[in-house]
Motif scaffolding. Structure first.
Motif, PDB file in Angstrom:
ATOM      1  N   ARG A  48       0.844  -1.200   0.000  1.00 23.56           N
ATOM      2  CA  ARG A  48       0.000   0.000   0.000  1.00 23.56           C
ATOM      3  C   ARG A  48       0.874   1.244   0.000  1.00 23.56           C
ATOM      4  N   LYS A  49       0.472   2.229  -0.807  1.00 17.10           N
ATOM      5  CA  LYS A  49       1.246   3.470  -0.865  1.00 17.10           C
ATOM      6  C   LYS A  49       1.235   4.213   0.457  1.00 17.10           C
ATOM      7  N   TYR A  50       0.103   4.204   1.156  1.00 12.37           N
ATOM      8  CA  TYR A  50       0.056   4.892   2.456  1.00 12.37           C
ATOM      9  C   TYR A  50       1.071   4.295   3.416  1.00 12.37           C
ATOM     10  N   TYR A  53       4.537   5.751   2.588  1.00 13.82           N
ATOM     11  CA  TYR A  53       4.662   7.131   3.066  1.00 13.82           C
ATOM     12  C   TYR A  53       4.723   7.185   4.594  1.00 13.82           C
TER      13      TYR A  53
END
Length: 110
Positions: A48-50, A53
């Protein structure tokens, strides 16, 4: 990224032990030392990109605090009992901002 995820989980587990045996539980400590690394590690492990980050933020904030410590207390403040913490903080941040890690996250994460 796998080593970074493992180190984030380890860092969160050690923070939980520090909170349990070290005393008070404050919201910023809970967020920065426990929830953010756990969320980042879980997100990266599940592509997941979240998560990527959150992992960068979870490793970047302690690095910024260490840099602030060097400028205020001097370079000698990093040595001694905190040397392993300094090394792990720099290594975790480097693992997540490495160009291959960024490219992998950009290409494969949803």
């Amino acid at each position: 990224l796998q080593i970074g995820v493992l180190l984030l989980y380890l860092n969160a587990a050690l923070a939980i032990l520090a909170v349990l045996f070290g005393g008070g539980l404050s919201i910023p400590i809970l967020l920065l030392d426990i929830l953010l690394p756990l969320g980042g590690a879980y997100g990266v492990a599940n592509s997941r990109k979240y998560g990527y980050y959150a992992a960068v933020v979870a490793t970047g904030i302690p690095l910024l605090l260490l840099i602030y410590l060097v400028f205020t207390a001097g370079l000698s403040s990093l040595f001694g009992a905190q040397l392993l913490n300094v090394v792990l903080t720099v290594v975790m941040f480097a693992l997540f901002i490495h160009p291959q890690s960024r490219l992998y996250a950009k290409t494969w994460f949803h």
